[in-house]
Motif scaffolding. Structure first.
Motif, PDB file in Angstrom:
ATOM      1  N   SER A  64       1.239   4.815  -8.095  1.00  0.00           N
ATOM      2  CA  SER A  64       0.346   5.954  -8.301  1.00  0.00           C
ATOM      3  C   SER A  64       0.680   7.080  -7.333  1.00  0.00           C
ATOM      4  O   SER A  64       0.941   6.842  -6.149  1.00  0.00           O
ATOM      5  N   ASP A  65       0.625   8.290  -7.840  1.00  0.00           N
ATOM      6  CA  ASP A  65       0.916   9.438  -6.988  1.00  0.00           C
ATOM      7  C   ASP A  65      -0.139   9.635  -5.902  1.00  0.00           C
ATOM      8  O   ASP A  65       0.043  10.443  -5.008  1.00  0.00           O
ATOM      9  N   THR A  66      -1.221   8.861  -5.937  1.00  0.00           N
ATOM     10  CA  THR A  66      -2.199   8.913  -4.844  1.00  0.00           C
ATOM     11  C   THR A  66      -1.561   8.457  -3.534  1.00  0.00           C
ATOM     12  O   THR A  66      -2.048   8.798  -2.459  1.00  0.00           O
ATOM     13  N   ALA A  67      -0.473   7.714  -3.619  1.00  0.00           N
ATOM     14  CA  ALA A  67       0.231   7.242  -2.420  1.00  0.00           C
ATOM     15  C   ALA A  67       1.140   8.308  -1.825  1.00  0.00           C
ATOM     16  O   ALA A  67       1.666   8.121  -0.728  1.00  0.00           O
ATOM     17  N   SER A  68       1.315   9.428  -2.517  1.00  0.00           N
ATOM     18  CA  SER A  68       2.240  10.456  -2.029  1.00  0.00           C
ATOM     19  C   SER A  68       1.802  11.047  -0.693  1.00  0.00           C
ATOM     20  O   SER A  68       2.634  11.518   0.074  1.00  0.00           O
ATOM     21  N   SER A  69       0.530  10.999  -0.400  1.00  0.00           N
ATOM     22  CA  SER A  69       0.033  11.541   0.876  1.00  0.00           C
ATOM     23  C   SER A  69      -0.121  10.460   1.947  1.00  0.00           C
ATOM     24  O   SER A  69      -0.578  10.743   3.051  1.00  0.00           O
ATOM     25  N   MET A  70       0.276   9.236   1.610  1.00  0.00           N
ATOM     26  CA  MET A  70       0.119   8.112   2.533  1.00  0.00           C
ATOM     27  C   MET A  70       1.429   7.829   3.258  1.00  0.00           C
ATOM     28  O   MET A  70       2.505   7.980   2.681  1.00  0.00           O
ATOM     29  N   GLU A  71       1.332   7.398   4.500  1.00  0.00           N
ATOM     30  CA  GLU A  71       2.523   6.949   5.227  1.00  0.00           C
ATOM     31  C   GLU A  71       2.858   5.511   4.862  1.00  0.00           C
ATOM     32  O   GLU A  71       4.020   5.126   4.807  1.00  0.00           O
ATOM     33  N   SER A  72       1.791   4.717   4.634  1.00  0.00           N
ATOM     34  CA  SER A  72       1.989   3.305   4.321  1.00  0.00           C
ATOM     35  C   SER A  72       0.913   2.836   3.351  1.00  0.00           C
ATOM     36  O   SER A  72      -0.113   3.510   3.189  1.00  0.00           O
ATOM     37  N   ILE A  73       1.184   1.697   2.713  1.00  0.00           N
ATOM     38  CA  ILE A  73       0.211   1.091   1.816  1.00  0.00           C
ATOM     39  C   ILE A  73       0.176  -0.416   2.061  1.00  0.00           C
ATOM     40  O   ILE A  73       1.098  -0.987   2.648  1.00  0.00           O
ATOM     41  N   ILE A  74      -0.892  -1.024   1.581  1.00  0.00           N
ATOM     42  CA  ILE A  74      -1.073  -2.472   1.656  1.00  0.00           C
ATOM     43  C   ILE A  74      -1.155  -2.986   0.229  1.00  0.00           C
ATOM     44  O   ILE A  74      -1.844  -2.393  -0.610  1.00  0.00           O
ATOM     45  N   PHE A  75      -0.460  -4.075  -0.048  1.00  0.00           N
ATOM     46  CA  PHE A  75      -0.437  -4.643  -1.401  1.00  0.00           C
ATOM     47  C   PHE A  75      -0.319  -6.159  -1.294  1.00  0.00           C
ATOM     48  O   PHE A  75      -0.084  -6.696  -0.217  1.00  0.00           O
ATOM     49  N   SER A  76      -0.466  -6.834  -2.406  1.00  0.00           N
ATOM     50  CA  SER A  76      -0.446  -8.299  -2.397  1.00  0.00           C
ATOM     51  C   SER A  76       0.855  -8.830  -1.829  1.00  0.00           C
ATOM     52  O   SER A  76       1.945  -8.361  -2.163  1.00  0.00           O
ATOM     53  N   GLY A  77       0.715  -9.844  -0.996  1.00  0.00           N
ATOM     54  CA  GLY A  77       1.874 -10.489  -0.388  1.00  0.00           C
ATOM     55  C   GLY A  77       2.486 -11.574  -1.245  1.00  0.00           C
ATOM     56  O   GLY A  77       3.459 -12.199  -0.856  1.00  0.00           O
ATOM     57  N   GLY A  78       1.926 -11.821  -2.416  1.00  0.00           N
ATOM     58  CA  GLY A  78       2.507 -12.800  -3.322  1.00  0.00           C
ATOM     59  C   GLY A  78       1.719 -14.096  -3.432  1.00  0.00           C
ATOM     60  O   GLY A  78       2.150 -15.029  -4.087  1.00  0.00           O
ATOM     61  N   LYS A  79       0.559 -14.128  -2.799  1.00  0.00           N
ATOM     62  CA  LYS A  79      -0.360 -15.250  -2.995  1.00  0.00           C
ATOM     63  C   LYS A  79      -1.751 -14.788  -2.606  1.00  0.00           C
ATOM     64  O   LYS A  79      -1.907 -13.864  -1.802  1.00  0.00           O
ATOM     65  N   ILE A  80      -2.740 -15.409  -3.206  1.00  0.00           N
ATOM     66  CA  ILE A  80      -4.111 -15.054  -2.895  1.00  0.00           C
ATOM     67  C   ILE A  80      -4.365 -15.342  -1.422  1.00  0.00           C
ATOM     68  O   ILE A  80      -3.985 -16.396  -0.917  1.00  0.00           O
ATOM     69  N   GLY A  81      -4.965 -14.374  -0.744  1.00  0.00           N
ATOM     70  CA  GLY A  81      -5.248 -14.521   0.680  1.00  0.00           C
ATOM     71  C   GLY A  81      -4.213 -13.883   1.579  1.00  0.00           C
ATOM     72  O   GLY A  81      -4.290 -14.012   2.799  1.00  0.00           O
ATOM     73  N   CYS A  82      -3.265 -13.167   0.997  1.00  0.00           N
ATOM     74  CA  CYS A  82      -2.163 -12.601   1.771  1.00  0.00           C
ATOM     75  C   CYS A  82      -1.850 -11.183   1.292  1.00  0.00           C
ATOM     76  O   CYS A  82      -1.667 -10.955   0.102  1.00  0.00           O
ATOM     77  N   GLN A  83      -1.794 -10.243   2.232  1.00  0.00           N
ATOM     78  CA  GLN A  83      -1.464  -8.855   1.935  1.00  0.00           C
ATOM     79  C   GLN A  83      -0.308  -8.407   2.824  1.00  0.00           C
ATOM     80  O   GLN A  83      -0.159  -8.899   3.953  1.00  0.00           O
ATOM     81  N   ILE A  84       0.493  -7.476   2.306  1.00  0.00           N
ATOM     82  CA  ILE A  84       1.625  -6.917   3.046  1.00  0.00           C
ATOM     83  C   ILE A  84       1.365  -5.432   3.273  1.00  0.00           C
ATOM     84  O   ILE A  84       0.923  -4.726   2.368  1.00  0.00           O
TER      85      ILE A  84
END
Length: 157
Positions: A118-138
């Motif tokens: 999403s272009d909403t991330a264009s103003s962000m330096e970093s983002i957090i998203f799923s790390g590949g299993k429930i309970g884990c974010q990257i």
């Protein structure tokens, strides 16, 4: 939570991408994005969710949007030059991606699908998203996310 490397983390490690891992308790069953942001003590604006779709031409596309936003399927179709887009059924997710609902990362899927952030991330330096299993974010930089996923950015919400 036991510190286990996921496919997403292994890919980031292989590309020498700097990232942080946040883990959260899943005992209460709350895995919606806003709850995840709160459990990780992170601003909701930083946390993104991964949504897997299928086009009218049967191609799979992965859209990554802020957890507080709703995907606009018409805008998604326009962004990928397709007639229409629909969400894949949750029972197809594991077979297509290797991930389960609530733990689907845009990195490390079984196959390489086009990723649209999403272009909403264009103003962000970093983002957090799923790390590949429930309970884990990257957490990583938007630039690194774009490089590792070969994502494009578009108006999709």
């Amino acid at each position: 939570m036991k510190n286990v490397k996921t496919n997403a983390m292994r890919q980031l490690d292989a590309k020498k991408v700097k990232y942080e891992v946040y883990t959260y308790d899943t005992d209460d069953g709350m895995i919606d994005g806003i709850s995840v942001a709160q459990k990780c003590h992170q601003d909701v604006k930083l946390v993104y969710k991964t949504l897997v779709t299928r086009s009218a031409s049967k191609k799979i596309y992965v859209f990554v949007v802020n957890v507080a936003d709703e995907l606009d399927l018409k805008k998604c179709a326009k962004a990928v030059h397709e007639k229409s887009i629909e969400m894949v059924h949750v029972n197809e997710l594991l077979g297509l991606t290797g991930y389960v609902r609530g733990g689907c990362s845009p990195i490390g899927m079984k196959k390489k699908y086009p990723v649209i952030l999403s272009d909403t991330a264009s103003s962000m330096e970093s983002i957090i998203f799923s790390g590949g299993k429930i309970g884990c974010q990257i957490h990583c930089s938007v630039d690194d996310f774009m490089k590792i996923t070969q994502a494009s950015m578009a108006l999709i919400v």
